[in-house]
Design an enzyme around this catalytic site. Structure first.
Site, mmCIF file in Angstrom:
data_model
loop_
_atom_site.group_PDB
_atom_site.id
_atom_site.type_symbol
_atom_site.label_atom_id
_atom_site.label_comp_id
_atom_site.label_asym_id
_atom_site.label_seq_id
_atom_site.Cartn_x
_atom_site.Cartn_y
_atom_site.Cartn_z
ATOM 1 N N CYS B 10 0.871 -1.222 0.147
ATOM 2 C CA CYS B 10 -0.030 0.187 0.115
ATOM 3 C C CYS B 10 0.888 1.287 0.158
ATOM 4 C CB CYS B 10 -0.811 0.043 1.360
ATOM 5 S SG CYS B 10 -0.016 -0.266 2.779
ATOM 6 N N CYS B 13 2.995 1.758 3.039
ATOM 7 C CA CYS B 13 4.033 0.922 3.193
ATOM 8 C C CYS B 13 5.446 1.456 2.560
ATOM 9 C CB CYS B 13 3.789 -0.673 2.710
ATOM 10 S SG CYS B 13 2.208 -1.153 2.982
#
Lengths: 321, 81
Positions: B10, B13
């Site tokens: 994502c 991250c």
């Protein structure tokens, strides 16, 4: 008394005295509307996001799964939906969340209640609804979102669909459980404040654009523009609005101010709320991500039940309001 | 020292990974940074909210994006009391 009365006095003074726009002019009214709404909404956003984020510091998913794994049937669904009110939902965390819940023994239906409530009931939407329609509509939105997630989760649980969860999910074992962080009140408040900053920074362009379009519609679009095509007389308006909203991926921030001015032009509130709920609750990216843990059949049932719940709520509001 | 960034890809991250690299470069220390994207492996750490940061097999943070300053503090040899 209207809490925001001082803001209105200030904006009236700003627009009519400082900008010296005529009070009756359409432009003056539209600009007044725009500034007043923006100030009011940002105050509400800041306050509500702070409170919700503060409560959220007590509800890390790692802790929630412990609470939920001890509850069954309808009480579990109710608890899960309530906790879901305070949790945001990033579709990228859906998969670890789902697996974590299932692994620790949270019943499937309860997991779904949480998975539905978390995106469906969101604090940005609640703040905007409060700002634009009053607290009653905001409360109605939260209550109906809660009821949809309790019952959709309950029904999904009763259908015994465990076999339609991808098999690997059941094979995952958590080796060690995380130690939950202990936080002081000050740290929680700081975290909530950070959250306010980051959410407002993220949504503010959408809110402003939404309010600007809303102010434009408010000032320039003809009255009763939508009464004929999407009014209460048209029974297909609710399902069509919901079906358009489901695949859409957008935040509530930009959509609600536009919807609010469409309501003035004859769009029924129930239809508008149903559309908004469909937009926030389900989206194509989320469905694609959930496919990683749900077999196609369960995925379809899940989407269908949530969609049906939202359509039902739309009709209900159109009928009672 | 081994650092693992847990997250299934994502946007957050990626920000965390970039912050880790920045912190490591500024501290001029040699560490092994590994990105863990496999969901089963992530779950083994008990993490449900990504991104998470693991230093020497110990989960030091989860569910939030640490700034490079915060990561630098974690990279200091910790005293265990």
């Amino acid at each position: 008394m209207d809490l925001f009365y001082p803001v209105q006095i200030f904006v009236n003074w700003l627009v009519y005295s400082i900008f010296s726009l005529k009070q009756v002019s359409i432009l003056g009214e539209a600009i007044n509307f725009f500034i007043y709404d923006s100030i009011k909404i940002f105050i509400l956003l800041a306050v509500i996001i702070f409170i919700v984020s503060y409560i959220r510091t007590y509800l890390a998913p790692e802790k929630v799964k412990k609470i939920l794994s001890k509850k069954f049937e309808i009480f579990g669904n109710m608890t899960a939906s309530t906790i879901g009110i305070f949790t945001p939902f990033c579709s990228c965390s859906a998969v670890p969340l789902f697996i974590g819940f299932v692994e620790s023994g949270v019943p499937l239906g309860v997991t779904f209640s949480y998975l539905i409530a978390a995106p469906l009931i969101n604090e940005v939407a609640a703040a905007l609804l409060w700002g634009l329609f009053g607290w009653k509509v905001a409360l109605l939105y939260i209550a109906s979102g809660w009821i949809i997630s309790v019952f959709a989760g309950f029904i999904l649980g009763k259908m015994h669909l465990e076999k339609y969860v991808e098999d690997y999910v059941y094979k995952i074992k958590i080796k060690k459980n995380l130690k939950l962080e202990k936080k002081t009140q000050k740290e929680r408040a700081k975290e909530a404040y950070q959250e306010v900053k980051s959410i407002i920074r993220r949504v503010f362009p959408y809110v402003l654009i939404g309010i600007a379009i809303g102010a434009f519609i408010h000032g320039y679009a003809p009255e009763n523009l939508l009464t004929k095509i999407a009014g209460k007389g048209n029974w297909f308006a609710v399902p069509i609005a919901v079906l358009i909203g489901v695949p859409l991926y957008s935040n509530a921030a930009g959509i609600i101010p536009i919807i609010s001015s469409l309501i003035e032009k004859g769009l029924p509130l129930g239809t508008a709320l149903a559309f908004m709920m469909a937009v926030v609750a389900l989206s194509l990216p989320e469905i694609i991500i959930l496919r990683k843990v749900l077999k196609i059949r369960l995925l379809i049932i899940y989407v269908a039940i949530v969609t049906a719940g939202i359509i039902f709520t739309g009709y209900l509001f159109n009928w009672i309001l | 020292m081994r650092i693992k960034v847990l997250g299934s890809g994502c946007p957050n991250c990626k920000i965390l990974e970039a912050n880790v690299k920045k912190a490591v470069n500024e501290k001029k220390i040699k560490v092994n940074i590994e990105k863990v994207t496999d969901i089963a492996k992530i779950m083994e750490y008990g993490v449900m909210s990504t991104p998470a940061l693991v230093i020497d097999e110990k989960v030091v943070s989860y569910g939030k994006v640490l700034t490079s300053e915060e990561i630098k503090r974690l990279l200091k040899p910790r005293k265990f009391t």
